[in-house]
Design a protein around this motif. Sequence first.
Motif, PDB file in Angstrom:
ATOM      1  N   SER A   2     -33.313 136.593 144.284  1.00  0.00           N
ATOM      2  CA  SER A   2     -34.687 136.187 144.564  1.00  0.00           C
ATOM      3  C   SER A   2     -34.743 135.651 145.989  1.00  0.00           C
ATOM      4  N   LEU A   3     -35.743 136.092 146.762  1.00  0.00           N
ATOM      5  CA  LEU A   3     -35.808 135.757 148.181  1.00  0.00           C
ATOM      6  C   LEU A   3     -37.256 135.568 148.586  1.00  0.00           C
ATOM      7  N   THR A   4     -37.545 134.482 149.319  1.00  0.00           N
ATOM      8  CA  THR A   4     -38.902 134.233 149.785  1.00  0.00           C
ATOM      9  C   THR A   4     -38.854 133.290 150.987  1.00  0.00           C
ATOM     10  N   ILE A  30     -35.660 129.224 139.182  1.00  0.00           N
ATOM     11  CA  ILE A  30     -34.782 128.052 139.149  1.00  0.00           C
ATOM     12  C   ILE A  30     -34.762 127.437 137.757  1.00  0.00           C
ATOM     13  N   ASN A  31     -33.573 127.104 137.303  1.00  0.00           N
ATOM     14  CA  ASN A  31     -33.394 126.386 136.042  1.00  0.00           C
ATOM     15  C   ASN A  31     -33.370 124.893 136.357  1.00  0.00           C
ATOM     16  N   THR A  32     -34.454 124.192 136.050  1.00  0.00           N
ATOM     17  CA  THR A  32     -34.568 122.769 136.400  1.00  0.00           C
ATOM     18  C   THR A  32     -33.911 121.856 135.383  1.00  0.00           C
ATOM     19  N   ALA A  33     -33.319 122.411 134.331  1.00  0.00           N
ATOM     20  CA  ALA A  33     -32.715 121.576 133.282  1.00  0.00           C
ATOM     21  C   ALA A  33     -31.369 121.025 133.702  1.00  0.00           C
ATOM     22  N   ARG A  34     -30.790 121.558 134.763  1.00  0.00           N
ATOM     23  CA  ARG A  34     -29.483 121.103 135.222  1.00  0.00           C
ATOM     24  C   ARG A  34     -29.482 121.007 136.743  1.00  0.00           C
ATOM     25  N   VAL A  45     -24.527 120.810 148.626  1.00  0.00           N
ATOM     26  CA  VAL A  45     -24.656 119.531 147.938  1.00  0.00           C
ATOM     27  C   VAL A  45     -25.296 119.796 146.576  1.00  0.00           C
ATOM     28  N   SER A  46     -24.885 119.016 145.586  1.00  0.00           N
ATOM     29  CA  SER A  46     -25.449 119.144 144.236  1.00  0.00           C
ATOM     30  C   SER A  46     -26.569 118.115 144.066  1.00  0.00           C
ATOM     31  N   ALA A  47     -27.640 118.535 143.427  1.00  0.00           N
ATOM     32  CA  ALA A  47     -28.765 117.613 143.229  1.00  0.00           C
ATOM     33  C   ALA A  47     -29.613 118.062 142.050  1.00  0.00           C
ATOM     34  N   HIS A  48     -30.321 117.086 141.466  1.00  0.00           N
ATOM     35  CA  HIS A  48     -31.291 117.400 140.413  1.00  0.00           C
ATOM     36  C   HIS A  48     -32.586 117.887 141.060  1.00  0.00           C
ATOM     37  N   VAL A  49     -33.383 118.585 140.273  1.00  0.00           N
ATOM     38  CA  VAL A  49     -34.623 119.181 140.772  1.00  0.00           C
ATOM     39  C   VAL A  49     -35.793 118.695 139.928  1.00  0.00           C
ATOM     40  N   ASN A  83     -28.854 133.240 141.138  1.00  0.00           N
ATOM     41  CA  ASN A  83     -28.633 132.974 139.706  1.00  0.00           C
ATOM     42  C   ASN A  83     -29.492 131.845 139.147  1.00  0.00           C
ATOM     43  N   GLY A  84     -30.388 131.306 139.969  1.00  0.00           N
ATOM     44  CA  GLY A  84     -31.237 130.214 139.497  1.00  0.00           C
ATOM     45  C   GLY A  84     -30.574 128.860 139.507  1.00  0.00           C
ATOM     46  N   ARG A  85     -29.298 128.812 139.858  1.00  0.00           N
ATOM     47  CA  ARG A  85     -28.568 127.530 139.894  1.00  0.00           C
ATOM     48  C   ARG A  85     -28.114 127.164 141.310  1.00  0.00           C
TER      49      ARG A  85
END
Length: 457
Positions: A2-4, A30-34, A45-49, A83-85
Motif C-alpha cells: 500500500s502506497l500513498t 494498518i492494524n491498530t490493535a498492536r 521505532v515501535s509505537a502504538h497507533v 503488511n499493515g504492521r
Amino acid sequence: MSLTTCSIIITQQSEKVITISRSLSKALQINTARPIILKLGNKSVSAHVKLWNREGHVMSIPHVLSSSIYLPASGKCMVKSSNGREIQLGPLIGVLAGPASNSAVLPFGGRTGFIREFMQAGANKAYYFAFAANHVDWNREVVTGYFLDANGKWIRRTVPLPDVVYNRLPSRRAENSAAMSAFKTKFVNRKIPLFNWSFFDKYDIYRLLDGEQEASKHVPESINNPKADEIRRMMEKHRFVYLKPDAGSLGIGIYRLTYTPNRGYFARFRRNGINVLIRFPRFDGLFKMLQRHNLKLQYYVLQQGVRLIELENCPIDFRFHLTKNGSNQWVASGIGAKKAGKGSVTTHVRSGGMLMMPEQVLKSVFGSRGDQVLENAKNVAIRLAEAIERNYPHTLGELGFDLGIDQNERVWMFEANAKPGRSIFKLPSLKAQGRTSLVNLFEHCQYLSRFRPRREG
C-alpha cells in the motif's frame, strides 16, 4: 504494498503514540490493535497507533519518536506499508554533490541552483537533501545534509542513510580516487541504490559498445592512443578526423585534422579563445605542430570525421538528454540542436556555437521528413542507452549523447556523458523539457527506492 502521500506533523506531546487519520489507516491497511514499526531510511521505532477523525492522509508523530528515527521536519512525503504492521516514510533522496562551502545561500557553489531545481521537482513527495562524503557518519549510519526549509532556505539536518543516492560529484579527479570509489561502494554494500557512478572516458564507451552489433554501427571509427601512422592513415581514409582528449569536456583540447589531395593537411583548433586554421604541405609538418603543442597522445582518442547536415555552411549536431523514468525505462527528456560557429572545431556555445530547436533544424534540412528523422534519432539514442546499460557494471539513471545526422539520415554517436550538463535547457523553448527531465529523475528515484509500484521480472 500500500502506497500513498501523507502530511507529517511533528508534535511536542509526551505520549509515545502515533496518531493517523482514518483515511490513511484505511489506505495503508494498518492494524491498530498492536504496535507498528515506523521507519525512515534504516532507522525504526515501535509505537502504538491511535485513529484520528481528520480529513485527508495525515500522521501526527511526537518529537520523542520522530527524533529516534531522525525525521528532519514536518512536511509531506510518501508513505507505504507492505503488511499493515510497518509504516515506511520516504523516499529519503540524497544528492551526492561534492564539497560544501560555508555560504548560506550557495552551499554547493554553482551547482546549488541545479540541486534546488531537482529538489523542487518532487516537492511534497519526498525528503531531499544534498551532502558531501565528509557529511556521512558510517558508524552511526547517518548523514548531516542540506535541506530546503519551507521558506526555501538551506538548513542542515541529520538523517538516516538515504534510500537512494543521485551522484552529481563535479570533479572527475576526485571521483576517480580510490577513497571515493570505496565511499560509494559502502552504499552499494548496504543495498542502497546509487546511480551515475562516475564520469565516462570517451574510449570506455566505444569499448562498451564493441560487442553490440546494432549500437556499434552508430559509432565512428575510433582509435585510442593513436600513433603518427594511424593519424595519417585515418586522415587519408576519411579525409578528416578529430583528436579528442579521452577525459575531456566542453570541447576543450579538440583538433580537427583534414587531408585534401593536392592541397595538403590542415589543422583547426581553438587557442586563447580564437579559432585557428593552419595548412601544412606535408603530414610531417602537421604532426610536428601537434608535438609542439605538447599533445600527450596516450590520453587522446582519434575519431573518424562525419559530414554532418549543415545550416549556412555550419555543421549541426544534437544533444540528447536521456533519463530513466518511474517505470525504469529510458526516455529522451530533452533534445537540443547545436550549430557550430564559423571556423569552430565544435558546436559548443563557448566556441561560438548556437542552440536551436531540433524540429526547426531538421525541417530546414529534410523538409517534411524532418519529424521522421527526429523520431528515428530518438529511437537510436534509446537503443544506445540500453546497450551501454547492458554492458556497464553500475546503475545508470541519466545519460547525455552528442549525436550527429548525415545527409543520408544516418545517426552517429560521438560522445556519451554519465553526468550531462544542462546547457540546452537554457533555451527558453526547452525549459519545459528541462523540468520534465527532473521529474523523470525524481520518479526514477522513487522506483529505485521502491516508493513506486514496479513490475518485477
